[in-house]
Design an enzyme around this catalytic site. Sequence first.
Site, short mmCIF file in Angstrom:
data_model
loop_
_atom_site.label_atom_id
_atom_site.label_comp_id
_atom_site.label_asym_id
_atom_site.label_seq_id
_atom_site.Cartn_x
_atom_site.Cartn_y
_atom_site.Cartn_z
N HIS A 278 -31.88 39.89 -5.59
CA HIS A 278 -31.52 41.11 -6.32
C HIS A 278 -30.57 42.01 -5.54
O HIS A 278 -30.18 43.08 -6.04
CB HIS A 278 -32.78 41.86 -6.77
CG HIS A 278 -33.42 41.22 -7.97
ND1 HIS A 278 -34.15 40.06 -7.87
CD2 HIS A 278 -33.40 41.55 -9.28
CE1 HIS A 278 -34.55 39.70 -9.08
NE2 HIS A 278 -34.11 40.58 -9.96
N SER A 300 -32.46 42.31 -14.08
CA SER A 300 -33.37 42.05 -12.96
C SER A 300 -34.62 41.35 -13.48
O SER A 300 -34.93 41.41 -14.67
CB SER A 300 -33.79 43.35 -12.29
OG SER A 300 -34.92 43.93 -12.94
N ASP A 301 -35.36 40.71 -12.60
CA ASP A 301 -36.68 40.24 -12.98
C ASP A 301 -37.64 41.44 -12.88
O ASP A 301 -37.30 42.51 -12.35
CB ASP A 301 -37.13 39.05 -12.12
CG ASP A 301 -38.16 38.20 -12.87
OD1 ASP A 301 -38.77 38.70 -13.84
OD2 ASP A 301 -38.36 37.03 -12.49
N TYR A 302 -38.83 41.23 -13.37
CA TYR A 302 -39.86 42.27 -13.54
C TYR A 302 -40.15 43.00 -12.22
O TYR A 302 -40.65 42.39 -11.28
CB TYR A 302 -41.12 41.56 -14.03
CG TYR A 302 -42.10 42.37 -14.81
CD1 TYR A 302 -42.15 42.30 -16.20
CD2 TYR A 302 -43.02 43.19 -14.17
CE1 TYR A 302 -43.08 43.02 -16.93
CE2 TYR A 302 -43.95 43.91 -14.89
CZ TYR A 302 -43.98 43.82 -16.27
OH TYR A 302 -44.90 44.53 -16.98
N ALA A 304 -38.34 43.72 -9.89
CA ALA A 304 -37.74 43.11 -8.70
C ALA A 304 -36.79 44.06 -7.97
O ALA A 304 -36.53 43.86 -6.78
CB ALA A 304 -37.03 41.81 -9.06
#
Length: 768
Positions: A278, A300-302, A304
């Site tokens: 990230h 983004s991922d959760y 992250a």
Amino acid sequence: MSFPRTLTVVLLLALLSSWNLPAAHAQPAQSSRAVSLAQTLDNREVFVDSLTSMMTLQEKLGQLAQYPSQWSDTGPSVPAGRQEDVRDGKVGSFLSLYTAEATREMQEIAVEESRLGIPLLFAYDVIHGYRTIFPIPLGEASSFNPDLARRTARAATREATAGGVHWTFAPMVDLSREPRWGRVMEGAGEDPYLNSVLARARVHGFQGPSVAADTTVMATAKHFVGYGAPQAGRDYHTVDVSDRTLHEIFLPPFHAALDAGARSVMPGFNEIAGVPMHAHDGLIDGLLRDDWNWNGVVVSDYTAVWELKEHGIADTDLSAGVQAIEAGVDVDMVSGIYGDTLDTAVRSGRLRTEEVNEAVQRVLRAKWDVGLFKNPYRYGNEEREDDVILSDEHRELARTAAHQSMVLLKNENNTLPLDDDVESLAVIGPLADDARSILGEWAASGRAEDAISVLQGLRNRSGVDVTYVPGLPDVKSTDTANVSDAVAAAQQADAALLVIGEEFNMSGEAASRTSIELPGAQQELAEAVVGTGTPTASVLLNGRPLALTGLDQTVPAILEAWYPGTEAGPAVADVLFGDVNPSGKLPMTFPRVTGQIPIFYNHKNTGRPPVEGQDYKSTYLDTPWTPLYPFGHGLSYTSFSYSAPRTSADSITVNDSVHVQVDVTNTGDRTGTEVVQLYVHDPVASITRPVQELRGTKRSELAPGETRTARFTLTMDDLAFHGPQMERIVEPGRFQVQVGTSSANVQTTTFRLTGSQTAVPLDVPVAP
Ligand code: NOJ
């Protein structure tokens, strides 16, 4: 173009200046300014520039913020406080908000009650189905059938869009050589070629010919990149791969997905060699955007973005947010850091406004492209929900997909299909009547009550008397008190069927295992049942390769069904009784024991290639070095023979191509489908090359006695590799072509490539 565009923006700003109310506590607009603006313009870039220039910094950051829904018995919804944020223009998209009703309600707030009325995007993890659930992606990959993957993604998308969804977080294109990692169930296995072909197909399925249609969604290639190689197989763990492995193994499926038009990318939770994905400017802005010329949305991922602090590269939320957005992460899923801190970062000069504007514009372009500025309500539709969700057509497709996903691992003495004279069947194993597990993880809105268990599927067949005994309380249990009931049932039946494996939540996210042997006392159960002498077969339900040495030595027939989805029961019954001949092939190697991991077919030769029984060779003391079931393995109820492969020339020059043909004959007495596999090997090169690399597959249905010729073409792309300076090249020399029924069962021919070393650059995806 720049003069009229600038002029239009200036004129529009003058026109719209009377609307330029302060963002906070503004009077709710009666209709959306953003939509009105879009209607006066028909040029995306002019519109995006105009709208951006009307936005406050807080509204811009709002477009970059994504929040999750909350779940209750009545379905997903948005908490009151978050609805207020939508009114204030502080939310750009929602995660897991779906159904026509729930999405319309929120869209109305965004469009009619926020100052600019910018519509929301609704995103959801539609991974292998929305409500009709198809086989898990690893299972579907076993079909080696990209058209099937396209069709199931398409069907899932019809359902999801009726439920108001614009954006899916799929396909997951994380190649993995690590079966301890539970997320292998979401991917296409260990091979770059197969992963790439399926990535393309799934993107086409989700996005259709154009994301502008109200029955298509934006696809997300995730998790960029290397997430499938966590140390020790533990989810979220550190990744440290060489540049060469990154470029030759892990990146190709992403390149394929973007080349197919994927509109979005999600970075992985992992770091690579010290840099969390990230914050990986080099790979996101550098590789994706600059080198590959891709300009979609990076989400983004959760949480992250926040996790950059846990990784240890940021000491404050602000620092985490600045690093992420500067690396090219546009949308902050869940952490709220962009909304909370980036205004301070901009005002203090720590972050350039242009970084924010670029991210906002990518989001606005996506909203324009899916048609939300034309009509923010064009997706969710109750009537369409009634028509398409769990439609007969989708159920039928789920059954076909399940058929093609199953892999016959072993079939001694033609134990399967079950004989016509089997009148009584003892079904044994706790998974047989588990209607939830057959859906697998990441089953979106799939429900057990819509699904047909293996037991039910068998009971629905007429003419067979089915007795069911679980034998164990659950698959993990070591309590063998009731195994005797299973033995008694098997003794009284014409045949026994073991339904064993893993429960659905033993794979998926945060579901790594240190031992991939059969869990609990299932092996003991199998031994006891087989010990009765009743002919016994087993069906496996699981989300990863398992180490099945014990089962292989115990049971004469093993059918790998993965998690087949909503139509599991009928599909398994069709295959067991021979109405359908299995044709699946393994997309991932099955080791003999966990300790062989990582074991994959496209390994290097080494300086001391393995020779069983010889000292100082690359082998083990306690286990053969080979897998139990190799990549590409899968049997049929019929048999196939192969001619030797033929090439169109013994020698070709650089930039030419070579055709390869092989004749395949069905030598048995049933119609069957064979997946013919073509591998290449470059035996002498300036960089060591894998012993084989898949470069083509052909599915061919053959009647008994029928012969067909499978034809392949090898181009420079198929022979290229990353050379000493990491440039993509071909080198002249002799190449091996291997063709066969699995990676471990091939016939070989060769051809020569003449000329000089030549660059083979990657095709660059076209920016959306
Ligand atoms: C975490 C997962 O890693 C990702 O794949 C998924 O899309 C998000 N959660 C949202 O559910």
